[in-house]
Each structure stands twice: as C-alpha cells, then as structure tokens.
Motif scaffolding. Structure first.
Motif, PDB file in Angstrom:
ATOM      1  N   THR A  70       0.811  -1.184  -0.045  1.00  0.00           N
ATOM      2  CA  THR A  70       0.058   0.164   0.056  1.00  0.00           C
ATOM      3  C   THR A  70       0.970   1.137   0.045  1.00  0.00           C
ATOM      4  OG1 THR A  70      -1.597  -0.981   1.175  1.00  0.00           O
ATOM      5  CG2 THR A  70      -1.911   1.158   1.114  1.00  0.00           C
ATOM      6  N   ILE A  71       2.045   1.332   0.936  1.00  0.00           N
ATOM      7  CA  ILE A  71       2.847   2.461   0.798  1.00  0.00           C
ATOM      8  C   ILE A  71       3.527   2.600  -0.500  1.00  0.00           C
ATOM      9  CG2 ILE A  71       4.896   3.405   1.857  1.00  0.00           C
ATOM     10  CD1 ILE A  71       3.911   2.148   4.443  1.00  0.00           C
ATOM     11  N   ALA A  72       3.773   1.206  -1.199  1.00  0.00           N
ATOM     12  CA  ALA A  72       4.423   1.498  -2.591  1.00  0.00           C
ATOM     13  C   ALA A  72       3.538   2.317  -3.755  1.00  0.00           C
ATOM     14  CB  ALA A  72       5.059   0.010  -3.144  1.00  0.00           C
ATOM     15  N   VAL A  73       2.210   1.973  -3.485  1.00  0.00           N
ATOM     16  CA  VAL A  73       1.348   2.496  -4.415  1.00  0.00           C
ATOM     17  C   VAL A  73       1.147   4.073  -3.839  1.00  0.00           C
ATOM     18  CG1 VAL A  73      -1.143   2.434  -4.787  1.00  0.00           C
ATOM     19  CG2 VAL A  73       0.178   0.247  -4.925  1.00  0.00           C
ATOM     20  N   LEU A  74       0.988   4.287  -2.699  1.00  0.00           N
ATOM     21  CA  LEU A  74       0.691   5.729  -2.401  1.00  0.00           C
ATOM     22  C   LEU A  74       1.842   6.703  -2.410  1.00  0.00           C
ATOM     23  CD1 LEU A  74      -1.240   5.057   1.042  1.00  0.00           C
ATOM     24  CD2 LEU A  74      -2.255   5.813  -1.132  1.00  0.00           C
ATOM     25  N   SER A  75       3.142   6.010  -2.574  1.00  0.00           N
ATOM     26  CA  SER A  75       4.321   6.939  -2.841  1.00  0.00           C
ATOM     27  C   SER A  75       4.639   6.771  -4.240  1.00  0.00           C
ATOM     28  CB  SER A  75       5.479   6.424  -1.741  1.00  0.00           C
ATOM     29  OG  SER A  75       5.507   5.040  -1.932  1.00  0.00           O
TER      30      SER A  75
ATOM     31  N   VAL B 250       5.592   4.477  -6.053  1.00  0.00           N
ATOM     32  CA  VAL B 250       6.546   3.481  -6.312  1.00  0.00           C
ATOM     33  C   VAL B 250       6.084   2.448  -7.510  1.00  0.00           C
ATOM     34  CG1 VAL B 250       8.154   2.124  -5.430  1.00  0.00           C
ATOM     35  CG2 VAL B 250       8.086   4.105  -4.204  1.00  0.00           C
ATOM     36  N   ALA B 251       4.735   2.067  -7.405  1.00  0.00           N
ATOM     37  CA  ALA B 251       4.106   1.315  -7.840  1.00  0.00           C
ATOM     38  C   ALA B 251       2.957   1.920  -8.465  1.00  0.00           C
ATOM     39  CB  ALA B 251       3.615   0.032  -6.908  1.00  0.00           C
ATOM     40  N   PRO B 252       2.431   1.231  -9.604  1.00  0.00           N
ATOM     41  CA  PRO B 252       1.107   1.895 -10.328  1.00  0.00           C
ATOM     42  C   PRO B 252       0.005   1.529  -9.460  1.00  0.00           C
ATOM     43  CG  PRO B 252       1.790  -0.139 -11.515  1.00  0.00           C
ATOM     44  CD  PRO B 252       2.847  -0.035 -10.448  1.00  0.00           C
ATOM     45  N   ASP B 253      -1.008   2.318  -9.630  1.00  0.00           N
ATOM     46  CA  ASP B 253      -2.388   2.095  -8.827  1.00  0.00           C
ATOM     47  C   ASP B 253      -2.969   0.785  -8.670  1.00  0.00           C
ATOM     48  OD1 ASP B 253      -2.221   4.964  -7.924  1.00  0.00           O
ATOM     49  OD2 ASP B 253      -3.905   5.477  -9.376  1.00  0.00           O
ATOM     50  N   ARG B 254      -2.815   0.199  -9.992  1.00  0.00           N
ATOM     51  CA  ARG B 254      -3.374  -1.180 -10.046  1.00  0.00           C
ATOM     52  C   ARG B 254      -2.772  -2.284  -9.062  1.00  0.00           C
ATOM     53  NH1 ARG B 254      -4.012  -3.562 -15.975  1.00  0.00           N
ATOM     54  NH2 ARG B 254      -5.031  -5.552 -15.339  1.00  0.00           N
ATOM     55  N   PHE B 255      -1.369  -1.975  -8.857  1.00  0.00           N
ATOM     56  CA  PHE B 255      -0.635  -2.936  -7.731  1.00  0.00           C
ATOM     57  C   PHE B 255      -1.579  -2.734  -6.298  1.00  0.00           C
ATOM     58  CE2 PHE B 255       3.040  -4.037  -5.471  1.00  0.00           C
ATOM     59  CZ  PHE B 255       3.536  -5.156  -6.010  1.00  0.00           C
ATOM     60  N   PHE B 256      -2.221  -1.921  -6.276  1.00  0.00           N
ATOM     61  CA  PHE B 256      -3.054  -2.034  -4.939  1.00  0.00           C
ATOM     62  C   PHE B 256      -3.786  -3.185  -4.879  1.00  0.00           C
ATOM     63  CE2 PHE B 256      -6.497  -1.064  -1.934  1.00  0.00           C
ATOM     64  CZ  PHE B 256      -5.801  -0.822  -0.888  1.00  0.00           C
ATOM     65  N   ALA B 257      -4.214  -3.837  -5.828  1.00  0.00           N
ATOM     66  CA  ALA B 257      -5.103  -4.942  -5.935  1.00  0.00           C
ATOM     67  C   ALA B 257      -4.393  -5.979  -5.344  1.00  0.00           C
ATOM     68  CB  ALA B 257      -5.441  -5.370  -7.221  1.00  0.00           C
ATOM     69  N   VAL B 258      -2.819  -6.146  -5.527  1.00  0.00           N
ATOM     70  CA  VAL B 258      -1.883  -7.202  -4.731  1.00  0.00           C
ATOM     71  C   VAL B 258      -1.865  -6.798  -3.329  1.00  0.00           C
ATOM     72  CG1 VAL B 258       0.271  -8.151  -4.559  1.00  0.00           C
ATOM     73  CG2 VAL B 258      -0.394  -7.216  -6.798  1.00  0.00           C
ATOM     74  N   ALA B 259      -1.951  -5.498  -2.926  1.00  0.00           N
ATOM     75  CA  ALA B 259      -1.853  -5.272  -1.378  1.00  0.00           C
ATOM     76  C   ALA B 259      -3.261  -5.628  -0.960  1.00  0.00           C
ATOM     77  CB  ALA B 259      -1.748  -3.646  -1.268  1.00  0.00           C
ATOM     78  N   ALA B 260      -4.252  -5.517  -1.251  1.00  0.00           N
ATOM     79  CA  ALA B 260      -5.674  -5.748  -1.024  1.00  0.00           C
ATOM     80  C   ALA B 260      -5.958  -7.192  -0.721  1.00  0.00           C
ATOM     81  CB  ALA B 260      -6.812  -5.230  -2.017  1.00  0.00           C
ATOM     82  N   TRP B 261      -5.455  -8.037  -1.609  1.00  0.00           N
ATOM     83  CA  TRP B 261      -5.519  -9.320  -1.824  1.00  0.00           C
ATOM     84  C   TRP B 261      -4.651 -10.026  -0.630  1.00  0.00           C
ATOM     85  CZ3 TRP B 261      -7.436 -13.759  -2.941  1.00  0.00           C
ATOM     86  CH2 TRP B 261      -6.827 -14.997  -2.970  1.00  0.00           C
ATOM     87  N   GLU B 262      -3.530  -9.449  -0.289  1.00  0.00           N
ATOM     88  CA  GLU B 262      -3.010  -9.778   0.820  1.00  0.00           C
ATOM     89  C   GLU B 262      -3.479  -9.470   2.174  1.00  0.00           C
ATOM     90  OE1 GLU B 262       0.000 -11.576   1.249  1.00  0.00           O
ATOM     91  OE2 GLU B 262       0.473 -11.619  -0.757  1.00  0.00           O
ATOM     92  N   GLY B 263      -3.985  -8.308   2.371  1.00  0.00           N
ATOM     93  CA  GLY B 263      -4.825  -7.972   3.419  1.00  0.00           C
ATOM     94  C   GLY B 263      -6.010  -8.716   3.731  1.00  0.00           C
ATOM     95  N   LEU B 264      -6.760  -8.859   2.595  1.00  0.00           N
ATOM     96  CA  LEU B 264      -7.979  -9.526   2.912  1.00  0.00           C
ATOM     97  C   LEU B 264      -7.690 -11.232   3.017  1.00  0.00           C
ATOM     98  CD1 LEU B 264     -10.239  -8.062  -0.264  1.00  0.00           C
ATOM     99  CD2 LEU B 264     -10.314  -7.792   2.195  1.00  0.00           C
ATOM    100  N   GLY B 265      -6.588 -11.527   2.568  1.00  0.00           N
ATOM    101  CA  GLY B 265      -6.227 -13.067   2.823  1.00  0.00           C
ATOM    102  C   GLY B 265      -5.904 -13.108   4.117  1.00  0.00           C
ATOM    103  N   ALA B 266      -5.180 -12.084   4.886  1.00  0.00           N
ATOM    104  CA  ALA B 266      -4.693 -12.135   6.210  1.00  0.00           C
ATOM    105  C   ALA B 266      -6.050 -12.086   7.141  1.00  0.00           C
ATOM    106  CB  ALA B 266      -3.789 -10.974   6.451  1.00  0.00           C
ATOM    107  N   VAL B 267      -7.054 -11.210   6.920  1.00  0.00           N
ATOM    108  CA  VAL B 267      -8.300 -11.428   7.452  1.00  0.00           C
ATOM    109  C   VAL B 267      -8.945 -12.478   7.413  1.00  0.00           C
ATOM    110  CG1 VAL B 267     -10.520 -10.181   7.695  1.00  0.00           C
ATOM    111  CG2 VAL B 267      -8.235  -8.648   7.439  1.00  0.00           C
ATOM    112  N   ALA B 268      -9.056 -13.129   6.143  1.00  0.00           N
ATOM    113  CA  ALA B 268      -9.623 -14.410   6.022  1.00  0.00           C
ATOM    114  C   ALA B 268      -9.318 -15.551   6.842  1.00  0.00           C
ATOM    115  CB  ALA B 268      -9.825 -14.743   4.677  1.00  0.00           C
ATOM    116  N   THR B 269      -7.913 -15.526   6.908  1.00  0.00           N
ATOM    117  CA  THR B 269      -7.186 -16.633   7.559  1.00  0.00           C
ATOM    118  C   THR B 269      -7.347 -16.386   9.015  1.00  0.00           C
ATOM    119  OG1 THR B 269      -5.650 -17.027   5.986  1.00  0.00           O
ATOM    120  CG2 THR B 269      -4.979 -17.849   8.173  1.00  0.00           C
ATOM    121  N   ALA B 270      -7.041 -15.087   9.612  1.00  0.00           N
ATOM    122  CA  ALA B 270      -7.655 -14.917  11.096  1.00  0.00           C
ATOM    123  C   ALA B 270      -8.940 -15.248  11.326  1.00  0.00           C
ATOM    124  CB  ALA B 270      -7.348 -13.443  11.347  1.00  0.00           C
ATOM    125  N   VAL B 271     -10.046 -14.972  10.476  1.00  0.00           N
ATOM    126  CA  VAL B 271     -11.425 -15.237  10.819  1.00  0.00           C
ATOM    127  C   VAL B 271     -11.347 -16.738  10.721  1.00  0.00           C
ATOM    128  CG1 VAL B 271     -13.476 -15.122   9.979  1.00  0.00           C
ATOM    129  CG2 VAL B 271     -12.443 -13.273   9.905  1.00  0.00           C
TER     130      VAL B 271
END
Length: 155
Positions: free
Chosen positions: A96-101, A103-124
C-alpha cells in the motif's frame, strides 16, 4: 494431497494455489504477469533493464511460496497459519505504501488488497475453527498430534 481440514486451512490452500499458479504464469508468460500487475511492457528493453530478471526471481519465489502454503495445508500446520496472518498484514502495508508513494502503479493496490483480505480471512478462519472445537472434542487445535509414520518418528 489432502483437502484442507479446517476453515483456516481452506484460506491457506486458496492462497497457496494462487501463489503457485501466478508464479508459474510469471515464469512462462512474464509479459502477461506484468500486464496483470499494471506495469508497462515495452517492445524492447533498454540495456541495464533487469525487469525480466527481477520478474523471474519474484515468480520463482511465488511458486515456491505456493508449495510451502500447500504443504502447510497438507500437514494442518496451524502455527504457520497464524504466522502468515501477521506477515500478510505487513505485506499489505508495504505494498500500500508503494502505491501511495508512486513507487508502484495504482493497479498494484489489488495485490496489497489481496494480501490484506487474505490475512483477515485466515484470522477469521482460525477464530472460527477455535470456536467450533468445543473443549474435550476432536478439533483442528487438538493437542494430540496425528500419527507419525515410523520413518519420520526417528527424526
């Protein structure tokens, strides 16, 4: 390969399979992988451009990580499941920081979202599995381990 035996195991299996497949995609069709991530694919690379080298290394790492996740599912290695929650949240933050700064294109946020949602899904999934395992009944967090094959018992 066994099917996952818990809710958390299913989340790890999905991530592992996708990591393995996307890693293979990057190794076989690197241009497709770059386009999926929102990166430009020029007709020709300039001297000193190591995008292909980096993509090969990242794809191989993704492929290997997929294998590790699937191995964890096959053995129902729950400490690994818990470990991934925290480090996938770290990955979400870094990407997310890479996209916001820029360093990465906005579309790369989908990778960040996948990681975050995956972490939450596993925690649940971990929470749900612990809740389903009533005291005194067999469940994914049992203290009694699965039988160990005789060839592994000496190790």
């Amino acid at each position: 390969m066994r099917l996952p035996r818990s809710g958390a195991g299913w989340t790890i299996a999905v991530f592992g399979l996708l990591a393995l497949l996307l890693g293979a995609l990057g190794l076989i069709w690197p241009e497709t992988q770059l386009r999926l991530l929102g990166f430009e694919v020029p007709a020709e690379r300039a001297p000193g451009d190591y995008t292909g080298t980096f993509l090969t290394a990242s794809s191989m790492a993704s492929f290997n990580m997929g294998v590790y996740y699937l191995l964890a599912v096959a053995t129902e290695w729950r400490p690994f499941y818990r470990f991934t929650v925290w480090f996938r949240l770290v990955t979400f933050t870094v990407f997310t920081i890479a996209v916001l700064s820029d360093v990465a294109p906005d579309r790369f946020f989908a990778v960040a979202a996948w990681e975050g949602l995956g972490a939450v899904a596993t925690a649940v999934g971990l929470w749900w599995d612990a809740r389903r395992a009533a005291p005194g009944t067999a469940g994914p967090d049992d203290s009694a381990p699965d039988p160990v094959p005789a060839t592994d018992a000496a190790r």
